[in-house]
Design a protein around this motif. Structure first.
Motif, PDB file in Angstrom:
ATOM      1  N   ASP A  99      40.728  33.955  41.363  1.00 26.35           N
ATOM      2  CA  ASP A  99      39.414  34.545  41.649  1.00 26.35           C
ATOM      3  C   ASP A  99      38.974  35.531  40.562  1.00 26.35           C
ATOM      4  OD1 ASP A  99      41.341  36.422  42.166  1.00 26.35           O
ATOM      5  OD2 ASP A  99      40.501  37.097  44.073  1.00 26.35           O
ATOM      6  N   ASN A 100      39.424  35.324  39.320  1.00 24.89           N
ATOM      7  CA  ASN A 100      39.025  36.249  38.249  1.00 24.89           C
ATOM      8  C   ASN A 100      37.512  36.304  38.064  1.00 24.89           C
ATOM      9  OD1 ASN A 100      41.435  37.380  37.596  1.00 24.89           O
ATOM     10  ND2 ASN A 100      41.843  36.099  35.796  1.00 24.89           N
ATOM     11  N   ALA A 101      36.840  35.170  38.307  1.00 21.76           N
ATOM     12  CA  ALA A 101      35.373  35.181  38.179  1.00 21.76           C
ATOM     13  C   ALA A 101      34.780  36.223  39.124  1.00 21.76           C
ATOM     14  CB  ALA A 101      34.809  33.794  38.485  1.00 21.76           C
ATOM     15  N   ALA A 102      35.259  36.220  40.373  1.00 23.29           N
ATOM     16  CA  ALA A 102      34.730  37.174  41.358  1.00 23.29           C
ATOM     17  C   ALA A 102      35.165  38.598  41.029  1.00 23.29           C
ATOM     18  CB  ALA A 102      35.207  36.782  42.755  1.00 23.29           C
ATOM     19  N   ARG A 103      36.408  38.749  40.605  1.00 25.94           N
ATOM     20  CA  ARG A 103      36.924  40.094  40.322  1.00 25.94           C
ATOM     21  C   ARG A 103      36.105  40.789  39.231  1.00 25.94           C
ATOM     22  NH1 ARG A 103      42.272  39.931  38.164  1.00 25.94           N
ATOM     23  NH2 ARG A 103      42.766  41.973  39.048  1.00 25.94           N
ATOM     24  N   PHE A 104      35.844  40.042  38.144  1.00 28.50           N
ATOM     25  CA  PHE A 104      35.166  40.716  37.033  1.00 28.50           C
ATOM     26  C   PHE A 104      33.642  40.704  37.186  1.00 28.50           C
ATOM     27  CE2 PHE A 104      39.503  40.174  35.623  1.00 28.50           C
ATOM     28  CZ  PHE A 104      39.785  41.511  35.364  1.00 28.50           C
ATOM     29  N   ALA A 105      33.118  39.755  37.978  1.00 30.50           N
ATOM     30  CA  ALA A 105      31.698  39.848  38.336  1.00 30.50           C
ATOM     31  C   ALA A 105      31.491  41.102  39.189  1.00 30.50           C
ATOM     32  CB  ALA A 105      31.258  38.605  39.091  1.00 30.50           C
ATOM     33  N   PHE A 106      32.465  41.366  40.044  1.00 32.63           N
ATOM     34  CA  PHE A 106      32.392  42.553  40.905  1.00 32.63           C
ATOM     35  C   PHE A 106      32.418  43.831  40.063  1.00 32.63           C
ATOM     36  CE2 PHE A 106      33.921  45.822  43.771  1.00 32.63           C
ATOM     37  CZ  PHE A 106      33.242  45.545  44.947  1.00 32.63           C
TER      38      PHE A 106
END
Ligand code: ADP
Length: 475
Positions: A99-106
């Motif tokens: 879920d790195n996409a979500a982590r760094f979008a966050f």
């Protein structure tokens, strides 16, 4: 500034050093800088100063913001335990977190929400590497109408083009990004989305960590598929060399050395050479100390030219020199060097592992520093070497090209020995030129002195960033 790591809180690479040193240098020049990073596991510094609502896809999640100020720089930590309270920063072993996409979008959204709500009008927002590539997109696309961001430029710095933040397109709605962004002129990259591309496309200005690398990444050879998009932004792309930390890397006050030294008295360098020879088990008698010592400190990977060195193999100990290598990385290169050292114990010594004290001693004790990188965004070791009077032999690429001046055979002017074509014979020829020069003491002393006099302090880099911020702000 928004980044995924900063010393002394979280580090996996050189990015963390830059995100720590650059803000401090900017503060010394009179600027005010806040740095936003995730509140990873183990970060206990800081007090809770705010709570922001972070929209991501269809949900809105609260995140606490913690803050601590040190050396005039305020660091803000985005707290979201489900994303950041984990064993590692990006993934375990070779596996990235799914879920790195979500982590760094966050992270990006939280930073931007903080900036919008903080009531402090930030003049410039500066994001680093793919992890914060969505920051320019949010500022100049999604939230472009927000009063807090009117006229606020988003600077984006590429520290390593090899990491591109590529994710499946199905992430778009989950990150709250419109399908229209799935376009070759936006963030689409060969059927996926790229956070790095978001930073490049939406950044008001793009920088990378040396002027030469800024040119090289616009070519197919060094562009990793991004050369076209970088060329299209070339009017807004520039390179600013990283500085080095002279508090840590200065032979006059290096706590790892037996005797400190500077350009006016080099005897401490001889003491360091003797110590290194003894520590690694190379001959340290008169003959051994007279022979030039070639040092290498590196990750053992192709990028750093270890394939070229492997090709040369037994040619190296035929030179009138000793070699010491400190490094770790790919097993096959560890084996090559272990075998070489076993065959030539009088000439070649190898230390596999990461050893900060030994790195300082080799920088000081070696006569020549060998760094045949195939590409090098900036590179630090060649700058340490110049400071330590250790003459670099480097491939003329990226930051190496910008920091090492090839010795002119006619005049003897220069700070090191460079070779243009990254091939084993070219490397060998450059090394031979260095070893020849070593035998002519006055010439050698002049090369050493020229390198030691160079200024790679953060102050001069920070001035260039400040000038860039001002240009972008006044546009
Ligand atoms: P990169 O970041 O691509 O590895 P740089 O030259 O920019 O290359 O920075 C490498 C940094 O890591 C330098 O500070 C160098 O001294 C250090 N380093 C690399 N390998 C080792 C090692 N085995 N032991 C100690 N320090 C190392």
């Amino acid at each position: 500034m928004v980044a995924s790591e900063a010393m002394p809180f979280a580090k996996t690479g050189g990015l963390a050093d830059v995100v720590s040193a650059l803000p401090r240098a900017l503060v010394r020049l009179g600027h005010a800088v806040d740095v936003v990073i995730p509140r990873y596991r183990g970060i206990t510094a800081g007090d809770r100063v705010a709570r922001v609502a972070v929209p991501l896809g269809t949900s809105v999640t609260d995140a606490d913001i913690y803050a601590v100020t040190s050396a005039g720089v305020r660091t803000l930590f985005v707290d979201h335990p489900a994303y950041f309270d984990r064993e590692c920063l990006y993934g375990v072993g070779n596996e990235d977190y799914a879920d790195n996409a979500a982590r760094f979008a966050f992270l990006a959204r939280a930073a931007v929400e903080w900036a919008a709500a903080a009531g402090e009008r930030y003049a410039v927002v500066h994001a680093h590497d793919w992890q914060t590539g969505l920051v320019p997109l949010l500022l100049r696309h999604t939230m472009a109408g927000a009063a807090a961001f009117r006229g606020v430029p988003a600077i984006f710095t590429i520290h390593n083009l090899a990491y591109q933040g590529l994710f499946e397109t199905s992430w778009l709605p989950r990150l709250g990004l419109e399908w229209e962004l799935l376009h070759v002129d936006a963030i689409e990259f060969w059927g996926r989305i790229s956070f790095l591309k978001a930073g490049i496309v939406f950044g008001s200005r793009i920088t990378t960590v040396s002027p030469q690398y800024a040119r090289e990444i616009q070519t197919p050879e060094f562009g990793f598929g991004f050369d076209g998009i970088l060329r299209s932004r070339s009017a807004h792309l520039s390179g600013i060399l990283n500085g080095i930390d002279y508090d840590e890397w200065d032979p006059a006050r290096d706590r790892h050395l037996p005797v400190p030294y500077d350009a006016s008295r080099l005897d401490g360098k001889d003491a360091a050479k003797r110590l290194v020879l003894e520590l690694v088990g190379l001959p340290a008698d008169d003959e051994g100390r007279r022979r030039p010592l070639v040092g290498m400190i590196s990750r053992l990977v192709d990028q750093k030219g270890f394939d070229l060195l492997a090709d040369l193999g037994d040619e190296l100990p035929r030179l009138d020199a000793s070699f010491v290598l400190l490094g770790s990385g790919e097993r096959r290169y560890e084996d090559v060097w272990r075998n070489l050292a076993a065959r030539h114990p009088q000439r070649i010594a190898v230390r596999i592992g990461f050893d900060e004290a030994m790195a300082h001693r080799i920088e000081a004790g070696a006569d020549v520093f060998l760094m045949p990188s195939r590409f090098e965004p900036c590179g630090l070791n060649q700058m340490y070497s110049l400071r330590y009077g250790t003459v670099p032999v480097v491939c003329a690429t990226g930051g190496l090209c910008d920091t090492v001046r090839n010795v002119d055979p006619a005049t003897g002017e220069g700070t090191g020995f460079t070779f243009g074509d990254c091939s084993p014979p070219a490397l060998l020829a450059a090394l031979r030129r260095a070893l020849d020069a070593y035998r002519h003491r006055p010439v050698w002393r002049r090369i050493q002195a020229a390198g030691m006099a160079q200024d790679f302090s953060w102050e001069s880099s920070a001035r260039q960033y400040a000038a860039l911020y001002e240009r972008a702000y006044n546009k």
